[in-house]
Design an enzyme around this catalytic site. Sequence first.
Site, PDB file in Angstrom:
ATOM      1  N   THR A   1       1.123   3.466   5.355  1.00 55.96           N
ATOM      2  CA  THR A   1       1.454   2.092   5.707  1.00 55.96           C
ATOM      3  C   THR A   1       1.320   1.186   4.485  1.00 55.96           C
ATOM      4  OG1 THR A   1      -0.836   1.784   6.365  1.00 55.96           O
ATOM      5  CG2 THR A   1       0.737   2.269   8.126  1.00 55.96           C
TER       6      THR A   1
ATOM      7  N   SER B   1       0.796  -1.236   0.000  1.00 56.86           N
ATOM      8  CA  SER B   1       0.000   0.000   0.000  1.00 56.86           C
ATOM      9  C   SER B   1       0.822   1.276   0.000  1.00 56.86           C
ATOM     10  CB  SER B   1      -0.958   0.022   1.196  1.00 56.86           C
ATOM     11  OG  SER B   1      -2.149  -0.642   0.867  1.00 56.86           O
TER      12      SER B   1
ATOM     13  N   SER C   1      -6.725   2.880   3.031  1.00 58.88           N
ATOM     14  CA  SER C   1      -6.114   1.969   2.062  1.00 58.88           C
ATOM     15  C   SER C   1      -7.152   1.123   1.331  1.00 58.88           C
ATOM     16  CB  SER C   1      -5.098   1.071   2.765  1.00 58.88           C
ATOM     17  OG  SER C   1      -3.924   0.966   2.012  1.00 58.88           O
TER      18      SER C   1
END
Length: 262
Positions: A205, A61, A114
């Site tokens: 992240t 991601s 995400s």
Amino acid sequence: MPLLTSLTLTPLLAASVLSTPATLPACQNGQACTMAVYSERTQQWQFINQSRAQQAYSPFSTYKVPNTLILLDTQTIKPGQGYQIDLDTYPVKKWWFDAWRKESITPQDAFRYSALPLYQTWTNLLSKPVMQKYLDDFNYGNRDISGPHDKFWLNSSIKISAVEQVTFLRRLQTQALKLKPSTFQAFDTIFLQEETAKTKLYAKTGTGPVAKGKYIGWYVGIVENSQGRHYFAFNMDAKNFKEVVSTRVEIAKATLNQMGVL
């Protein structure tokens, strides 16, 4: 089980996040982790496990950083506008997070949480030649997007090291990339995750499986404080998805604190 997630906290919780001491230990030399930091004011690098910092891995991601820039610059997406996942191509899965199930998702929330199927939906609107042109200009990792069109960043063809992540973020922040001014401005708002009176944290992240029983977790970004601007990239190994998601950010922050950055 999901391939990846990014459940960063909302800005309302930012002050407590940045001021609360980490309870997990920092990454140490000899462990299966690395941290690369470049401080703009001193023009110096700091490393934990420098050899690993030069090893390339799937970005998972964290690829949403360059991907979002491309999507904004091509006007495939617009800040503040709501979008829907192509549910015919990406039907709802049991493990999807609530933030992914909304009928309308903004680019900021898609980045923050995400939203993989939405990014895949958007990526399908771009041609590979267009993406290749941007990634070549970004000099992003090995720039290899020969893998599946909607998941070449998920343990597939494109790879990047922690050092390369930092170098890319430095070029982004100094606006050395060939992007419209409006793209930089829009992305700055999306990238900012936490803020206090003294510190800003821009971060993303990334997590996913790289082999049987082995996951990698990323945390990359920029810290702005009284000492200037610090670019960082952290990654670590874990045995499963749950382990890496529950520890990657806290270990990264503990490491940045140990290095005098956060």
